[in-house]
Design a protein around this motif. Structure first.
Motif, PDB file in Angstrom:
ATOM      1  N   GLU A  18      38.988 -48.036 -47.752  1.00 50.27           N
ATOM      2  CA  GLU A  18      38.927 -46.904 -48.675  1.00 50.27           C
ATOM      3  C   GLU A  18      39.622 -47.247 -49.989  1.00 50.27           C
ATOM      4  O   GLU A  18      39.149 -46.880 -51.070  1.00 50.27           O
ATOM      5  N   PHE A  19      40.732 -47.958 -49.926  1.00 46.83           N
ATOM      6  CA  PHE A  19      41.468 -48.336 -51.137  1.00 46.83           C
ATOM      7  C   PHE A  19      40.658 -49.309 -51.997  1.00 46.83           C
ATOM      8  O   PHE A  19      40.405 -49.049 -53.166  1.00 46.83           O
ATOM      9  N   TYR A  20      40.245 -50.430 -51.419  1.00 48.57           N
ATOM     10  CA  TYR A  20      39.578 -51.472 -52.205  1.00 48.57           C
ATOM     11  C   TYR A  20      38.132 -51.129 -52.561  1.00 48.57           C
ATOM     12  O   TYR A  20      37.673 -51.414 -53.665  1.00 48.57           O
ATOM     13  N   HIS A  21      37.420 -50.503 -51.636  1.00 46.32           N
ATOM     14  CA  HIS A  21      36.017 -50.159 -51.895  1.00 46.32           C
ATOM     15  C   HIS A  21      35.880 -48.746 -52.466  1.00 46.32           C
ATOM     16  O   HIS A  21      35.323 -48.561 -53.549  1.00 46.32           O
ATOM     17  N   GLY A  22      36.408 -47.779 -51.744  1.00 37.43           N
ATOM     18  CA  GLY A  22      36.238 -46.380 -52.149  1.00 37.43           C
ATOM     19  C   GLY A  22      36.947 -46.035 -53.431  1.00 37.43           C
ATOM     20  O   GLY A  22      36.386 -45.380 -54.313  1.00 37.43           O
ATOM     21  N   LEU A  23      38.191 -46.501 -53.579  1.00 37.81           N
ATOM     22  CA  LEU A  23      38.996 -46.134 -54.735  1.00 37.81           C
ATOM     23  C   LEU A  23      38.820 -47.107 -55.905  1.00 37.81           C
ATOM     24  O   LEU A  23      38.517 -46.696 -57.024  1.00 37.81           O
ATOM     25  N   GLY A  25      36.530 -49.515 -56.127  1.00 39.69           N
ATOM     26  CA  GLY A  25      35.117 -49.748 -56.404  1.00 39.69           C
ATOM     27  C   GLY A  25      34.600 -51.153 -56.130  1.00 39.69           C
ATOM     28  O   GLY A  25      33.501 -51.488 -56.572  1.00 39.69           O
ATOM     29  N   LEU A  26      35.342 -51.981 -55.391  1.00 34.94           N
ATOM     30  CA  LEU A  26      34.811 -53.302 -55.066  1.00 34.94           C
ATOM     31  C   LEU A  26      33.654 -53.150 -54.082  1.00 34.94           C
ATOM     32  O   LEU A  26      33.791 -52.477 -53.057  1.00 34.94           O
ATOM     33  N   PRO A  27      32.509 -53.759 -54.373  1.00 39.44           N
ATOM     34  CA  PRO A  27      31.374 -53.627 -53.453  1.00 39.44           C
ATOM     35  C   PRO A  27      31.640 -54.362 -52.137  1.00 39.44           C
ATOM     36  O   PRO A  27      32.329 -55.383 -52.114  1.00 39.44           O
ATOM     37  N   ILE A  28      31.074 -53.828 -51.061  1.00 42.53           N
ATOM     38  CA  ILE A  28      31.157 -54.491 -49.753  1.00 42.53           C
ATOM     39  C   ILE A  28      30.066 -55.549 -49.714  1.00 42.53           C
ATOM     40  O   ILE A  28      28.874 -55.230 -49.766  1.00 42.53           O
ATOM     41  N   HIS A  29      30.474 -56.806 -49.632  1.00 44.35           N
ATOM     42  CA  HIS A  29      29.522 -57.917 -49.562  1.00 44.35           C
ATOM     43  C   HIS A  29      29.053 -58.105 -48.124  1.00 44.35           C
ATOM     44  O   HIS A  29      27.875 -58.339 -47.871  1.00 44.35           O
ATOM     45  N   SER A  30      29.992 -58.020 -47.169  1.00 37.09           N
ATOM     46  CA  SER A  30      29.647 -58.074 -45.755  1.00 37.09           C
ATOM     47  C   SER A  30      30.740 -57.382 -44.957  1.00 37.09           C
ATOM     48  O   SER A  30      31.864 -57.222 -45.432  1.00 37.09           O
ATOM     49  N   LYS A  31      30.375 -56.992 -43.734  1.00 40.09           N
ATOM     50  CA  LYS A  31      31.310 -56.259 -42.881  1.00 40.09           C
ATOM     51  C   LYS A  31      30.974 -56.598 -41.430  1.00 40.09           C
ATOM     52  O   LYS A  31      29.795 -56.625 -41.069  1.00 40.09           O
ATOM     53  N   HIS A  32      32.007 -56.876 -40.623  1.00 37.94           N
ATOM     54  CA  HIS A  32      31.795 -57.241 -39.219  1.00 37.94           C
ATOM     55  C   HIS A  32      32.891 -56.609 -38.378  1.00 37.94           C
ATOM     56  O   HIS A  32      34.013 -56.420 -38.844  1.00 37.94           O
ATOM     57  N   MET A  41      34.245 -58.416 -46.471  1.00 35.71           N
ATOM     58  CA  MET A  41      34.340 -59.233 -47.681  1.00 35.71           C
ATOM     59  C   MET A  41      33.964 -58.307 -48.837  1.00 35.71           C
ATOM     60  O   MET A  41      32.893 -57.691 -48.834  1.00 35.71           O
ATOM     61  N   LEU A  42      34.851 -58.196 -49.821  1.00 35.67           N
ATOM     62  CA  LEU A  42      34.665 -57.265 -50.930  1.00 35.67           C
ATOM     63  C   LEU A  42      34.604 -58.014 -52.245  1.00 35.67           C
ATOM     64  O   LEU A  42      35.443 -58.885 -52.517  1.00 35.67           O
ATOM     65  N   GLY A  43      33.621 -57.690 -53.062  1.00 39.11           N
ATOM     66  CA  GLY A  43      33.499 -58.291 -54.382  1.00 39.11           C
ATOM     67  C   GLY A  43      32.049 -58.450 -54.783  1.00 39.11           C
ATOM     68  O   GLY A  43      31.134 -58.242 -53.984  1.00 39.11           O
ATOM     69  N   GLU A  44      31.888 -58.821 -56.023  1.00 47.80           N
ATOM     70  CA  GLU A  44      30.544 -58.993 -56.589  1.00 47.80           C
ATOM     71  C   GLU A  44      29.858 -60.232 -56.024  1.00 47.80           C
ATOM     72  O   GLU A  44      30.512 -61.211 -55.656  1.00 47.80           O
ATOM     73  N   GLY A  70      44.798 -59.981 -58.343  1.00 47.45           N
ATOM     74  CA  GLY A  70      44.486 -59.556 -59.706  1.00 47.45           C
ATOM     75  C   GLY A  70      43.051 -59.099 -59.833  1.00 47.45           C
ATOM     76  O   GLY A  70      42.137 -59.792 -59.402  1.00 47.45           O
ATOM     77  N   LEU A  71      42.857 -57.928 -60.429  1.00 50.12           N
ATOM     78  CA  LEU A  71      41.517 -57.376 -60.643  1.00 50.12           C
ATOM     79  C   LEU A  71      41.366 -56.987 -62.113  1.00 50.12           C
ATOM     80  O   LEU A  71      42.238 -56.330 -62.681  1.00 50.12           O
ATOM     81  N   ALA A  72      40.253 -57.390 -62.711  1.00 50.59           N
ATOM     82  CA  ALA A  72      39.980 -57.058 -64.109  1.00 50.59           C
ATOM     83  C   ALA A  72      39.453 -55.629 -64.211  1.00 50.59           C
ATOM     84  O   ALA A  72      38.669 -55.182 -63.371  1.00 50.59           O
ATOM     85  N   VAL A  73      39.897 -54.926 -65.244  1.00 51.70           N
ATOM     86  CA  VAL A  73      39.401 -53.576 -65.542  1.00 51.70           C
ATOM     87  C   VAL A  73      38.902 -53.564 -66.985  1.00 51.70           C
ATOM     88  O   VAL A  73      39.332 -54.369 -67.803  1.00 51.70           O
ATOM     89  N   ASP A  74      37.974 -52.654 -67.281  1.00 54.43           N
ATOM     90  CA  ASP A  74      37.445 -52.562 -68.640  1.00 54.43           C
ATOM     91  C   ASP A  74      38.466 -51.978 -69.609  1.00 54.43           C
ATOM     92  O   ASP A  74      38.550 -52.389 -70.754  1.00 54.43           O
ATOM     93  N   SER A  75      39.212 -50.980 -69.148  1.00 55.50           N
ATOM     94  CA  SER A  75      40.170 -50.291 -70.011  1.00 55.50           C
ATOM     95  C   SER A  75      41.407 -49.925 -69.197  1.00 55.50           C
ATOM     96  O   SER A  75      41.305 -49.166 -68.226  1.00 55.50           O
ATOM     97  N   LEU A  76      42.556 -50.439 -69.593  1.00 49.91           N
ATOM     98  CA  LEU A  76      43.785 -50.090 -68.885  1.00 49.91           C
ATOM     99  C   LEU A  76      44.124 -48.622 -69.115  1.00 49.91           C
ATOM    100  O   LEU A  76      44.611 -47.943 -68.207  1.00 49.91           O
ATOM    101  N   GLU A  77      43.833 -48.109 -70.291  1.00 52.09           N
ATOM    102  CA  GLU A  77      44.094 -46.703 -70.592  1.00 52.09           C
ATOM    103  C   GLU A  77      43.306 -45.794 -69.636  1.00 52.09           C
ATOM    104  O   GLU A  77      43.863 -44.866 -69.048  1.00 52.09           O
ATOM    105  N   SER A  78      42.024 -46.078 -69.455  1.00 57.30           N
ATOM    106  CA  SER A  78      41.199 -45.293 -68.523  1.00 57.30           C
ATOM    107  C   SER A  78      41.681 -45.476 -67.088  1.00 57.30           C
ATOM    108  O   SER A  78      41.676 -44.524 -66.299  1.00 57.30           O
TER     109      SER A  78
END
Length: 121
Positions: A18-23, A25-32, A41-44, A70-78
């Motif tokens: 829920e934290f990494y995917h739901g909150l 927004g990292l996509p689920i690449h695979s799940k077992h 596995m989470l990420g693009e 470390g995760l990149a964001v478009d805007s730290l303010e947002s």
């Protein structure tokens, strides 16, 4: 040689997913799942991933370490507004060591540090 993923053992798979995917927004690449194990596995596509893995024995272990993801964001303010809306405390920062970068740190459900970074052109 290319970097593929980092594995984070977790104490509560659902909470971490829920934290990494739901909150975040990292996509689920695979799940077992099976035999007392759940992993995702989470990420693009074609990018390095975060692997979260729950093993039954993780429930009784202290899992945190000096690992920072470390995760990149478009805007730290947002991102700061988003964190406030979701009542996620900022553990350190924001920092801007030079005009081209700014970042802050939050903690995931297991106490791993997550650095959210805005890179400017």
């Amino acid at each position: 040689m290319n970097f593929c993923w980092v594995t984070l053992p977790v104490a509560d798979f659902k909470k971490s997913l829920e934290f990494y995917h739901g909150l975040l927004g990292l996509p689920i690449h695979s799940k077992h799942e099976g035999d007392g194990m759940e992993m995702a596995m989470l990420g693009e596509e074609n990018q390095p991933k975060i692997e979260i893995i729950f093993l039954q024995e993780n429930k009784s272990k202290k899992l945190t370490s000096d690992i920072t993801v470390g995760l990149a964001v478009d805007s730290l303010e947002s991102t700061i507004e988003f964190l406030k809306e979701h009542k996620i405390p900022i553990s350190r920062g924001p920092f801007s060591p030079n005009p081209n970068i700014q970042f802050l740190f939050i903690k995931d459900p297991d106490g791993y540090e997550v650095q959210l970074v805005e890179m400017k052109d």
